[in-house]
Design an enzyme around this catalytic site. Structure first.
Site, PDB file in Angstrom:
ATOM      1  N   GLY B 118       0.840  -1.199   0.000  1.00 17.91           N
ATOM      2  CA  GLY B 118       0.000   0.000   0.000  1.00 17.91           C
ATOM      3  C   GLY B 118       0.870   1.242   0.000  1.00 17.91           C
ATOM      4  O   GLY B 118       1.407   1.631  -1.021  1.00 17.91           O
ATOM      5  N   GLU B 248      -3.614  -8.979   6.092  1.00 14.04           N
ATOM      6  CA  GLU B 248      -2.212  -8.601   5.849  1.00 14.04           C
ATOM      7  C   GLU B 248      -1.641  -9.233   4.581  1.00 14.04           C
ATOM      8  O   GLU B 248      -0.490  -9.674   4.544  1.00 14.04           O
ATOM      9  CB  GLU B 248      -1.367  -8.939   7.079  1.00 14.04           C
ATOM     10  CG  GLU B 248      -1.894  -8.241   8.337  1.00 14.04           C
ATOM     11  CD  GLU B 248      -0.925  -8.198   9.511  1.00 14.04           C
ATOM     12  OE1 GLU B 248       0.118  -8.873   9.449  1.00 14.04           O
ATOM     13  OE2 GLU B 248      -1.209  -7.487  10.482  1.00 14.04           O
ATOM     14  N   PHE B 251      -4.261 -13.631   2.346  1.00 18.39           N
ATOM     15  CA  PHE B 251      -5.376 -14.345   1.701  1.00 18.39           C
ATOM     16  C   PHE B 251      -5.630 -13.845   0.278  1.00 18.39           C
ATOM     17  O   PHE B 251      -6.277 -14.521  -0.508  1.00 18.39           O
ATOM     18  CB  PHE B 251      -6.662 -14.197   2.518  1.00 18.39           C
ATOM     19  CG  PHE B 251      -6.569 -14.707   3.934  1.00 18.39           C
ATOM     20  CD1 PHE B 251      -5.625 -15.663   4.301  1.00 18.39           C
ATOM     21  CD2 PHE B 251      -7.436 -14.229   4.915  1.00 18.39           C
ATOM     22  CE1 PHE B 251      -5.541 -16.130   5.613  1.00 18.39           C
ATOM     23  CE2 PHE B 251      -7.364 -14.698   6.216  1.00 18.39           C
ATOM     24  CZ  PHE B 251      -6.408 -15.643   6.568  1.00 18.39           C
ATOM     25  N   ILE B 253      -5.287 -10.048  -2.574  1.00 22.40           N
ATOM     26  CA  ILE B 253      -4.987  -8.632  -2.796  1.00 22.40           C
ATOM     27  C   ILE B 253      -6.308  -7.869  -2.801  1.00 22.40           C
ATOM     28  O   ILE B 253      -7.197  -8.161  -3.606  1.00 22.40           O
ATOM     29  CB  ILE B 253      -4.252  -8.427  -4.132  1.00 22.40           C
ATOM     30  CG1 ILE B 253      -2.921  -9.216  -4.129  1.00 22.40           C
ATOM     31  CG2 ILE B 253      -4.016  -6.946  -4.396  1.00 22.40           C
ATOM     32  CD1 ILE B 253      -2.128  -9.101  -5.421  1.00 22.40           C
ATOM     33  N   ILE B 254      -6.437  -6.922  -1.904  1.00 21.98           N
ATOM     34  CA  ILE B 254      -7.661  -6.120  -1.837  1.00 21.98           C
ATOM     35  C   ILE B 254      -7.715  -5.240  -3.083  1.00 21.98           C
ATOM     36  O   ILE B 254      -6.783  -4.470  -3.342  1.00 21.98           O
ATOM     37  CB  ILE B 254      -7.673  -5.266  -0.558  1.00 21.98           C
ATOM     38  CG1 ILE B 254      -7.731  -6.183   0.677  1.00 21.98           C
ATOM     39  CG2 ILE B 254      -8.840  -4.287  -0.570  1.00 21.98           C
ATOM     40  CD1 ILE B 254      -7.446  -5.469   1.987  1.00 21.98           C
ATOM     41  N   ARG B 387      11.724  11.247  13.997  1.00 26.86           N
ATOM     42  CA  ARG B 387      12.810  10.266  13.991  1.00 26.86           C
ATOM     43  C   ARG B 387      14.038  10.811  13.262  1.00 26.86           C
ATOM     44  O   ARG B 387      15.169  10.569  13.684  1.00 26.86           O
ATOM     45  CB  ARG B 387      12.327   8.970  13.326  1.00 26.86           C
ATOM     46  CG  ARG B 387      13.362   7.886  13.370  1.00 26.86           C
ATOM     47  CD  ARG B 387      12.849   6.590  12.751  1.00 26.86           C
ATOM     48  NE  ARG B 387      12.145   5.770  13.717  1.00 26.86           N
ATOM     49  CZ  ARG B 387      11.460   4.672  13.389  1.00 26.86           C
ATOM     50  NH1 ARG B 387      11.375   4.305  12.116  1.00 26.86           N
ATOM     51  NH2 ARG B 387      10.872   3.970  14.308  1.00 26.86           N
ATOM     52  N   TYR B 448       0.326   3.393  24.101  1.00 31.63           N
ATOM     53  CA  TYR B 448       1.259   3.719  23.028  1.00 31.63           C
ATOM     54  C   TYR B 448       2.523   4.261  23.678  1.00 31.63           C
ATOM     55  O   TYR B 448       2.518   5.340  24.270  1.00 31.63           O
ATOM     56  CB  TYR B 448       0.616   4.763  22.117  1.00 31.63           C
ATOM     57  CG  TYR B 448       1.331   4.981  20.800  1.00 31.63           C
ATOM     58  CD1 TYR B 448       0.866   4.372  19.638  1.00 31.63           C
ATOM     59  CD2 TYR B 448       2.450   5.805  20.711  1.00 31.63           C
ATOM     60  CE1 TYR B 448       1.501   4.583  18.413  1.00 31.63           C
ATOM     61  CE2 TYR B 448       3.094   6.009  19.502  1.00 31.63           C
ATOM     62  CZ  TYR B 448       2.615   5.404  18.351  1.00 31.63           C
ATOM     63  OH  TYR B 448       3.242   5.612  17.139  1.00 31.63           O
TER      64      TYR B 448
END
Lengths: 531, 531
Positions: B118, B248, B251, B253-254, B387, B448
């Site tokens: 993506g 993920e 299964f 490809i969307i 970062r 988080y």
């Protein structure tokens, strides 16, 4: 005592006013009744069990009769006639997870089918024993209904799977909490059954469907226990909770259920508003829910349901006055009754009410205060009792339901009603059909249709009428963007329509999951997935 | 131009004030940097592709380098060193569902692995090519990002899977709508990626997680297309949507995503409140969310995060004044910053604000208006850029996250922080650790945690430090009632911990689904499920 051949407690009766009977006579012709079988004659038909006695289960004919059917219309007809066809060979009432495991082991060693059984309220044939060469053991969870734990920080309650609606609420209310899950079957249906069949309660707008309430728990399978941990949310791969939800006993027996509960609300009220016509009513509630006004329930009857409800309510003089008042305010013929509720703290409820009233007024809504809301509240679990009265008056009633996106709601609703209304025309029979929307979402709405017709000359011919009606409506649903069920589940009655909805690849995935959890195919064969 | 070896656009810079550098120096010692590889030297390391040229994909070294890594800390270190280990053999950029199908067919005929890609923003190794005997073809959906349909009645938008956050919002906003899904990676991550990895946005309190927004769509699999129809809700068996969510790339490809959108809100504001200490702050937000006050976001920093944020914000004089004021009002050392938002119509927002302020005041909250809320809004997608600055200042930063029920939040948070803080003690290194709760639910909260440490003498030793930290925290999470991920997904980095969370039976069920959709095991091997 619970009725052996119908809904609920024998002591609970709904009244059918003379005015209501006349209303139906006018629409359907004179009703006529079919003879009810006695309990004794029904018991006499129960064949010998194929199972030997065992301390884990009963093979008594009465137990087997009482667990042979649910509450679908075919079930009702079979019970009234006293001819049930298939019966479980035995009924187990485990009292612990350990006993559930023993029953699974027994099924494996004695080559049995198992049918998990909650409140027996299925209206889609979920728990009806199949005609199977294997003996059938029905496993009722009725003795596992206790509140086992309550985490008041996380608001998670752990229950045995057999807790009925009243058992859930009474145990929670004693501590100041509510689950808030109130399906119409609430008096009899169970928490495990709600999970297994993806139930939705009347206040799903506030509390969510059982999918949102089910936090985790355990499914006892032939491949071992599947434990679903509780997390508020997770990104850790596909969600197995959503595989237990709707599994309808095909993958295992739910042995423990953890649910998200809420503090009892400070304030709760239900109100009635009449909208002048269906198009405006539909647009009004769609925009109301899309505007996210925090309501707790919303039910919109179409014009025919509104008319039918007013007719069956009795008090014809009061109703006539009400209708005169409504007509003066612009809600005459074609008016639609909207019932909505607010639940929460007083200040929020006051604002929600104000926003809802203002919104509805712009669509010609005539607000009538809490009177009709209170009526709805009183009768919210009574509708299933009505079948008894209509039957005695010579009519048969059944309901069906779906959900679809807003862009299809109106079209699908009309198509379903038409498919039912015209279905028996070849026999010269009319069908009285009416509908409400009672679960609304930003994306769309449920559609809940009731239909009344006359029995045929005997039970088998009456069942044929129902089959024709059911098939017509079910086809219409899956061919017009509806789900085959919004809240009743699939069972055996809807299973033939599921592949059209989910597609062959999804069906094969479900079959592969079934083989994974139940390699020998012992669990509830024929329900959810046709074999 | 997008940075080849870091986050976001090269032109976007976060400033690290002198005061902030001093704050870190005091806690961790003098920072030191490692040499960055040049793009040319990184390109020179890309080995020859094992695939011949083909019109459906590129085998250019630059394309293969740019799709070899995500944004995890190991990815960052590899990119900075210019040593990536594995590279895809080719990168495809399909422009249609038809081309996705051609790529699947090609993978079958040429015996390839496929990695659906993506925005490349994974922080858990989702899209990193495995060391595979099969050639690896990365399939980027970047050219399929269009709004294909908008159903304004049902509020459903249909998108290509590669639409990035800005592409989603700009196409919807032009028509008056928003998806309302704003993960921190929003600038770069994509709709298909959100679905595949169960993403959560900063305003999930109002709009829900991607699970609630994803209405249906299509997954192209090796067994054919899996089409998920859209329904507002359904009781028709297990929900396959929830199997696509979090899949993920294992299964299929969307290829198309239908999402539930909302009308743009009339009004939206974010506010800052300081709570005097952590225990009171925690109780305050738990009770606030459990009271269902309709807020749209809520982020509570613990005392160390609050202190760190104020130090890194610059403007030491203004901060000193603010702190003096807060101390006078009872929020001194140990104070915790809560940011919350209201989104919706003005009257509702006014009431929500009033109820939230009143509630927080009872816990000693000091309300500071919208100033800090606006700051949060300005910087809501900027944290990942930090970062870069910390790296230049000689420090390494990473984050990790989980979610757990309220009864475990405090314990798990402290256990995670302790596991990180003490992890490098044997090397005589300190770790600066701080945490916020940013997704709150009635049942519990996300946690988080950010941690800052110094690089070791070289890249491999620095990676070893990270591995020790990541392992310590991940173990702590799964052993203390946390999910291995609340919003980042599983990828390869979390896959070893998934069996502990889901159990062996659930893992076997996921493997059986993977075999069902992808019998030859070509799709994204090693991600989600360890092979």
């Amino acid at each position: 005592m619970r009725r052996w051949n119908g809904w609920g407690e024998e002591t609970t009766q709904m009244e059918m006013p003379a005015h209501g009977a006349a209303f139906l006579r006018e629409r359907l012709g004179e009703g006529h009744t079919l003879p009810d079988a006695s309990l004794d004659s029904a018991l006499a038909r129960v064949p010998a069990s194929r199972l030997a006695p065992h301390p884990l289960y009963s093979i008594e004919p009465r137990d087997r009769l009482m667990h042979a059917r649910g509450q679908s219309l075919p079930d009702w007809l079979a019970l009234r006639e006293g001819v049930l066809g298939q019966y479980p060979d035995a009924v187990a009432l485990p009292e612990s997870v350990e006993q559930i495991r023993q029953l699974l082991a027994l099924a494996d060693s004695a080559d049995l089918c198992l049918i998990p059984y909650g409140g027996g309220t299925s209206v889609a044939g979920h728990i009806n024993p199949p005609a199977s060469l294997r003996p059938v053991l029905t496993v009722s969870l009725a003795h596992m209904g206790r509140l086992l734990d309550l985490d008041e920080q996380s608001l998670i309650a752990t229950f045995g799977p057999g807790a009925s609606g009243p058992q859930v609420e009474s145990q929670l209310r004693a501590k100041g909490y509510t689950l808030g899950h109130f399906p119409q079957s609430w008096e009899l249906s169970t928490l495990g059954g709600w999970v297994a069949s993806r139930s939705s309660g009347q206040q799903s707008l506030r509390y969510g469907r059982i999918e949102q309430l089910f936090a985790g728990g355990t499914l006892e399978t032939f491949a071992g226990p599947l434990e679903i941990p509780t997390f508020p949310a997770s990104a850790a791969g596909p969600d197995l909770r959503e595989v237990v939800l709707g599994s309808e006993g095909r993958f295992g027996i739910i042995s423990e259920v953890k649910v998200r509960v809420s503090a009892l609300p400070e304030d709760e009220r239900f109100y009635g508003v009449f909208l002048p016509d269906w198009p405006r009513a539909l647009q009004a509630i769609r925009q109301l829910v899309q505007a996210r006004v925090p309501l707790s329930m919303l039910r919109l009857s179409n014009a025919m349901e509104t008319q039918t409800q007013l007719a069956l309510a009795g008090h014809p003089n009061q109703i006539a006055w009400l209708e005169r008042y409504l007509a003066l305010r612009g809600a005459g013929e074609g008016k639609c009754l909207l019932t909505f509720g607010v639940t929460g703290n007083r200040r929020q409820n006051a604002l929600s009410l104000r926003q809802a009233r203002q919104h509805l007024k712009a669509f010609g809504g005539v607000f009538t205060g809490t009177l009709l809301g209170k009526k709805w509240q009183q009768n919210r679990f009574r509708f299933p009792y009505l079948r008894e009265n209509l039957w005695q008056a010579g009519y048969v009633v059944d309901t069906l339901e779906t959900a679809t996106d807003w862009c299809h709601v109106d079209g699908l609703l009309h198509a379903i009603e038409a498919s039912l209304r015209d279905c028996l025309a070849a026999e010269g029979e009319r069908v009285h059909v009416f509908t409400h929307l009672s679960h609304v979402y930003g994306e769309g709405s449920s559609i809940y249709t009731s239909y009344v017709f006359r029995p045929a000359a005997d039970y088998p011919a009456t069942l044929e009428r129902w089959k024709a009606l059911k098939q017509a409506a079910s086809r219409t649903i899956v061919e017009n963007h509806g789900t085959i069920s919004h809240q009743h589940g699939v069972g055996k009655d809807h299973a033939p329509y599921l592949p059209r909805e989910k597609g062959e690849l999804a069906m094969a995935a479900l079959h592969s999951l079934s083989r994974h959890f139940d390699p020998a195919g012992r669990l509830n064969p024929g329900t959810l997935l046709e074999d």
